[in-house]
Design an enzyme around this catalytic site. Structure first.
Site, short mmCIF file in Angstrom:
data_model
loop_
_atom_site.label_atom_id
_atom_site.label_comp_id
_atom_site.label_asym_id
_atom_site.label_seq_id
_atom_site.Cartn_x
_atom_site.Cartn_y
_atom_site.Cartn_z
N ASP A 10 0.85 -0.99 0.12
CA ASP A 10 0.13 0.06 -0.11
C ASP A 10 0.95 1.23 0.09
O ASP A 10 2.11 1.07 0.38
CB ASP A 10 -0.68 -0.08 1.23
CG ASP A 10 -1.35 1.15 1.75
OD1 ASP A 10 -2.29 1.71 0.81
OD2 ASP A 10 -1.30 1.76 2.80
N ASP A 12 -0.04 5.18 0.76
CA ASP A 12 -0.51 6.18 1.90
C ASP A 12 -0.82 5.52 3.09
O ASP A 12 -1.42 4.95 3.54
CB ASP A 12 -1.79 6.93 1.49
CG ASP A 12 -1.50 7.70 0.39
OD1 ASP A 12 -2.30 7.62 -0.57
OD2 ASP A 12 -0.84 8.44 0.14
C1 XBP Z 1 -5.27 6.47 0.78
C2 XBP Z 1 -6.58 6.72 0.28
C3 XBP Z 1 -6.35 7.82 -0.84
C4 XBP Z 1 -5.54 9.00 -0.39
C5 XBP Z 1 -5.68 10.38 -1.16
O1 XBP Z 1 -4.70 5.39 -0.05
O2 XBP Z 1 -7.55 6.45 0.51
O3 XBP Z 1 -7.49 8.24 -1.34
O4 XBP Z 1 -6.04 9.32 0.77
O5 XBP Z 1 -5.49 10.30 -2.43
P1 XBP Z 1 -3.96 4.05 0.06
P2 XBP Z 1 -6.16 10.82 -3.78
O6 XBP Z 1 -4.70 2.92 -0.48
O7 XBP Z 1 -2.57 4.35 -0.51
O8 XBP Z 1 -3.77 3.94 1.66
O9 XBP Z 1 -6.68 11.95 -3.39
O10 XBP Z 1 -5.35 10.67 -4.70
O11 XBP Z 1 -7.35 9.34 -3.72
MG MG Z 2 -2.90 3.24 3.32
#
Ligand code: XBP
Ligand code: MG
Length: 258
Positions: A10, A12
């Protein structure tokens, strides 16, 4: 027994703590630029993270918190336009190196590559955001480390749906028993588990620490470094103080032999 062949990450919250000071700040800059008096506080953003996907999160905020906004003939385009500017501000912040990789991420990736394992990414964020983070935290060569960067709208349903992990494995030609997933959130654990991946390593952060990680093999406060031990919240480190490939293999072998 299925051999471990790939680590799926993953982005973020897992590769880097991007949400509070990266994404949240970029959303607020886009709102201000658009003349909207919307401001997502650290606390409110924690609640809004219940909805994955930036465009989906903006719509959720508009529906649930009823902020003011100018009349729109085409609401989806309005939201997409805001999100496009948010991505601009986010990638600009990444290019300035504002958010580093979490401890142990680069070390584990390099160890896995040296051992001949493959790497993949399975994330809800946009491909541009992944490119900016990897390029600026490791270098442009990092984009070649991954067999697939499965990101954002490439699948119809975002996490906790399993689509993004299924897509990544399909593109890599791998089954779930050959993979280990690294996540930071309950939505991410649900997504990986829903795709059939048994071995899920959770590295919590301030936004996800108290979430339910049922289905995860082990929950940690991070991957740790040789000089900065990590701590397990659940599961065991079998005498180790940081996550290395041998420990990942141990968790994988235990999961696939269950
Ligand atoms: C986390 C998310 C993303 C980010 C924002 O992604 O839910 O939506 O919060 O990014 P991950 P965007 O699966 O990497 O934890 O605005 O590009 O959606
Ligand atoms: Mg994440």
């Amino acid at each position: 027994m299925d051999q471990l062949e790939a680590l799926l990450f993953d982005v973020d919250g897992t590769l880097a703590d991007t949400e509070r000071d990266g994404h949240r700040a970029a959303f607020n800059r886009a709102f201000a630029e658009a003349g909207l008096d919307w401001n997502w506080s650290v606390e409110l953003y924690g609640d809004l993270l219940a909805v994955t996907g930036g465009k989906e999160r903006i719509r959720h905020f508009m529906e649930e918190y009823s902020p003011a906004w100018p009349p729109q003939d085409d609401l989806p385009s309005f939201i997409a336009g805001l999100h496009k500017r948010k991505t601009h501000f986010y990638t600009e912040a990444m290019r300035q190196g504002e958010i580093p990789l979490r401890p142990g991420v680069r070390r584990l990736m390099e160890e896995a590559r040296a051992a001949g394992l493959r790497l993949g990414i399975a994330t809800t964020t946009t491909p541009e955001n992944v490119t900016a983070l990897l390029t600026c935290s490791i270098g442009p060569e990092a984009l070649n480390w991954f067999d697939v960067i499965a990101a954002g709208d490439v699948v119809p349903a975002k996490k906790p749906a399993p689509d993004i992990y299924t897509y990544a494995m399909d593109r890599m030609g791998l089954g779930p028993a050959s993979c280990v997933a690294f996540e930071d959130s309950a939505h991410g654990v649900a997504s990986a588990a829903g795709a059939g991946i048994d071995t899920i390593v959770v590295t919590v952060n301030d936004y996800t620490r108290d979430q339910d990680f049922s289905g995860a093999s082990v929950v940690l406060d991070g991957l740790g470094e040789p000089d900065a031990p990590c701590a397990p919240l659940s599961g065991e480190l079998v005498g180790r103080e940081f996550v290395d490939l041998a420990l990942v293999r141990h968790w994988h072998e235990r999961a696939v032999s269950r």
